[in-house]
Scaffold this motif. Sequence first.
Motif, short mmCIF file in Angstrom:
data_model
loop_
_atom_site.label_atom_id
_atom_site.label_comp_id
_atom_site.label_asym_id
_atom_site.label_seq_id
_atom_site.Cartn_x
_atom_site.Cartn_y
_atom_site.Cartn_z
N ALA A 146 99.48 129.70 14.34
CA ALA A 146 100.31 130.82 14.53
C ALA A 146 100.32 131.31 16.02
CB ALA A 146 99.47 131.82 13.61
N TYR A 147 99.43 131.29 16.63
CA TYR A 147 99.52 131.58 17.99
C TYR A 147 100.48 131.12 18.80
CZ TYR A 147 98.00 132.15 23.02
OH TYR A 147 97.63 132.66 24.24
N GLU A 148 100.36 129.68 18.77
CA GLU A 148 101.33 128.80 19.24
C GLU A 148 102.78 129.03 19.12
OE1 GLU A 148 98.72 127.52 17.94
OE2 GLU A 148 97.25 126.87 19.69
N ARG A 149 103.07 129.00 17.62
CA ARG A 149 104.36 129.33 17.15
C ARG A 149 104.90 130.60 17.68
NH1 ARG A 149 102.02 127.19 12.29
NH2 ARG A 149 101.83 129.27 11.59
N ALA A 150 104.08 131.56 17.67
CA ALA A 150 104.42 132.95 18.20
C ALA A 150 104.66 133.06 19.65
CB ALA A 150 103.35 134.06 17.95
N ARG A 151 103.94 132.35 20.57
CA ARG A 151 104.15 132.31 21.92
C ARG A 151 105.36 131.76 22.29
NH1 ARG A 151 101.07 134.92 25.87
NH2 ARG A 151 99.10 135.65 24.91
N THR A 152 105.82 130.54 21.50
CA THR A 152 106.96 129.52 21.78
C THR A 152 108.22 130.62 21.39
OG1 THR A 152 106.05 127.45 21.20
CG2 THR A 152 108.28 127.71 20.93
N ALA A 153 108.31 131.39 20.33
CA ALA A 153 109.22 132.10 19.83
C ALA A 153 109.70 133.01 20.79
CB ALA A 153 108.90 132.80 18.46
N LEU A 154 108.51 133.74 21.19
CA LEU A 154 108.62 135.08 22.27
C LEU A 154 109.13 134.80 23.54
CD1 LEU A 154 105.60 137.07 21.26
CD2 LEU A 154 107.74 137.76 20.80
N ALA A 155 108.81 133.43 23.82
CA ALA A 155 109.58 132.65 25.20
C ALA A 155 110.86 132.75 25.45
CB ALA A 155 109.00 131.67 25.44
#
Length: 217
Positions: A146-155
């Motif tokens: 979840a953390y990695e997916r969220a960080r990628t999306a917010l980038a």
Amino acid sequence: MAGVIRVLLVDDDALVRAGLSLMLDGTADIAVVAEAGDGREAVAAADAHHPDVVLMDLQMPHVDGITATRRLRARPGAPEVIVLTTFDTDENIVHALRAGASGFLLKDTPPAQIADAVARVAAGNPMLSPGVMRRLMDRTVAQTGAYERARTALAALTPREHDVAVAIANGRSNAEIARALLMSVTTVKSHVSSILTKLDLDNRTQIALLAHDADLV
């Protein structure tokens, strides 16, 4: 009906609908325009009466509340949805918000708070109790990836959009964000619309979920 918040009640218990209708119709600027006994009827009622807010039960025959919420929120000009249930499990909270609900309340919530939630959600502000939000965030952040997916999306966001997303996750209204970030409310609304489009989200609550998944709050 100008300026009045139009509400659709969805619950398989006629007594619950009657109590909610009596309570909300006695509130200034709120009118119950239709009722439905399950999620299938809810979609038809929404098409016929164009509510601003739907109060949605979860466990109903034929079509459950989460499925009905997803169907309603996928339509053009979709109403906001507040889940009103006796079942506040982590799974129900997560699935309801992922389906596009803007609020999650229990049926033992005091009438004044239900009316306040309807007004807040109609104005574009999500309504979750601090306890529900904390439980939700603890669960989603702990999910694998979840953390990695969220960080990628917010980038994909600009720095200013990123600031607005974090402010939304902190529960700030558009006016509060405008004051904190020194911009107009119109500009804040523009940033929110851009965030929703870029991240393929339905509402502010889902922005908050993503920011919490990324551990930004």
